[in-house]
Design an enzyme around this catalytic site. Structure first.
Site, PDB file in Angstrom:
ATOM      1  N   LYS A  48       0.687 -31.504   0.599  1.00  0.00           N
ATOM      2  CA  LYS A  48       0.338 -30.495   1.606  1.00  0.00           C
ATOM      3  C   LYS A  48       1.386 -30.466   2.713  1.00  0.00           C
ATOM      4  O   LYS A  48       2.188 -31.397   2.879  1.00  0.00           O
ATOM      5  CB  LYS A  48      -1.048 -30.776   2.210  1.00  0.00           C
ATOM      6  CG  LYS A  48      -1.210 -32.163   2.866  1.00  0.00           C
ATOM      7  CD  LYS A  48      -0.662 -32.264   4.274  1.00  0.00           C
ATOM      8  CE  LYS A  48      -0.830 -33.641   4.889  1.00  0.00           C
ATOM      9  NZ  LYS A  48      -0.091 -33.787   6.176  1.00  0.00           N
ATOM     10  N   ASP A  68      -6.895 -37.626   5.213  1.00  0.00           N
ATOM     11  CA  ASP A  68      -6.372 -36.388   4.632  1.00  0.00           C
ATOM     12  C   ASP A  68      -7.002 -36.041   3.291  1.00  0.00           C
ATOM     13  O   ASP A  68      -6.817 -34.923   2.795  1.00  0.00           O
ATOM     14  CB  ASP A  68      -4.848 -36.490   4.438  1.00  0.00           C
ATOM     15  CG  ASP A  68      -4.083 -36.393   5.747  1.00  0.00           C
ATOM     16  OD1 ASP A  68      -4.687 -36.014   6.766  1.00  0.00           O
ATOM     17  OD2 ASP A  68      -2.873 -36.695   5.746  1.00  0.00           O
TER      18      ASP A  68
END
Length: 373
Positions: A68, A195
């Site tokens: 990401k 995350d």
């Protein structure tokens, strides 16, 4: 008197007939119920459905494990527990790893292998933590063989390890018959890493708290927007970078409202005013070379990059608008720099992320069976 007697007999006959009709109806209903609820048939049907479900469960999977970027990252407060609340626009990208996972006959431990010498293979690895969590929360005692073909650099601020953990969690759930919903996987995964929950979003999400408060949003940029990822070999420890902010407990640093940044990103596109990262100052102090790299990328972009910024806690610099590497990256002294093009990706509910063309071809070429890992 005779007529009265006949009337009474007629009424009695009608009542008796009515009772017989009701009895016949009840008997018919009972017979119908016996036909409808036949215990043997119910058991056979349940067994057939179970066998079909067992056949549908894959014994092995080969999956793309995404990473990401943070299109902006604002630190909103230092909490009393020492952690920091943030508000950030996360987006999944097509730079990722390949995970091969299969059911293991072991009833004691998972087995993990990888092509990277930098990764721990024991309990410290997020994949192993994710599989342990899966068994703990679902009660399923299945163990797994896992092989990770790493392409995402470590210590990059790209969430590669978190993506691995989420992919393993999703795969285990699929291979064990989906005992958990995706919403449960998202909720549980925060115990693996801050995350990890993001990857159970659509891949485009506004995240708050430690990163576990997820809100799916439409991609603020076109998925065809080219990205260039540039990373020096040095990684940065996330905890030290956050600590480098020097915030006191409860302190809220000044800065633009992140909700306003989200709105501007969708309306204006990527630019230096919107794609901010509050972690850049402590990261650049810890690794001055990273600051120099960002400045050089900005200076040589010749307008190709709409924004140049650090992702997460570093040490990857993201350039938005072109995936063509500046010529200076081929010069002497930059041989150790990681450079990769990337595109943003999303996923549909119930399906996992699919890779870009290059990784898809690499996965298709791989002939190594998962049960041989």
């Amino acid at each position: 008197a005779g007529a009265s007697h006949s009337v009474r007999l007629s009424r009695a006959c009608r009542a008796q007939t009515s009772r017989r009709v009701r009895a016949v109806r009840v008997a018919a209903e009972l017979e119908q119920r016996e036909i409808v609820y036949n215990p043997g048939e119910v058991i056979e049907r349940a067994e057939a459905e179970y066998r079909a479900a067992q056949q549908e469960r894959p014994s092995s999977l080969k999956l793309f494990s995404p990473s990401k970027v943070n299109l902006f990252l604002r630190v909103t407060r230092r909490r009393e527990d020492g952690f920091h609340d943030l508000a950030s626009m996360f987006h999944a990208i097509d730079l990722g790893d390949i995970m091969k996972i299969s059911l293991s006959p072991s009833n004691e431990a998972d087995s993990l292998s990888t092509n990277s010498a930098d990764l721990p293979l024991g309990k410290d690895n997020l994949v192993i933590k994710a599989l342990d969590l899966f068994r703990e929360r679902t009660g399923c005692q299945q163990y797994f063989w896992v092989h990770l073909e790493k392409r995402v650099p470590t210590g990059a601020g790209l969430g590669g390890g978190s993506g691995n953990a989420a992919t393993a969690l999703w795969a285990a759930n699929e291979m064990c018959g989906r005992p958990a919903t995706e919403a449960q996987l998202l909720e549980w995964s925060v115990d693996v890493g801050s995350d990890v929950p993001f990857f159970f979003s659509t891949g485009s999400a506004y995240c708050e708290g430690k990163g576990e408060v997820i809100r799916d949003v439409p991609s603020p940029l076109s998925l065809s927007t080219p990205l260039l990822l540039v990373k020096p070999p040095e990684g940065l420890p996330t905890g030290s970078i956050f600590k480098g902010l020097g915030l006191a407990a409860g302190e809220e640093p000044a800065g633009e409202d992140p909700e306003a940044l989200l709105k501007r990103l969708a309306e204006e596109g990527a630019n230096s005013e919107v794609c901010v990262n509050d972690l850049e100052p402590p990261a650049f102090e810890a690794l001055p070379r990273l600051k120099q790299l960002k400045r050089r990328l900005e200076a040589t972009s010749r307008g190709k990059f709409g924004a140049v910024f650090m992702s997460g806690s570093g040490s990857t610099i993201v350039c938005v608008g072109s995936d063509e590497a500046p010529q200076f990256l081929d010069e002497e002294g930059f041989e150790d720099i990681f450079v990769s093009p990337a595109r943003m990706i999303t996923r549909d509910e119930g399906k996992w992320y699919t890779p870009g063309t290059d990784v898809a071809e690499l996965m298709a070429r791989s002939e190594r069976p998962p049960d041989a890992i």
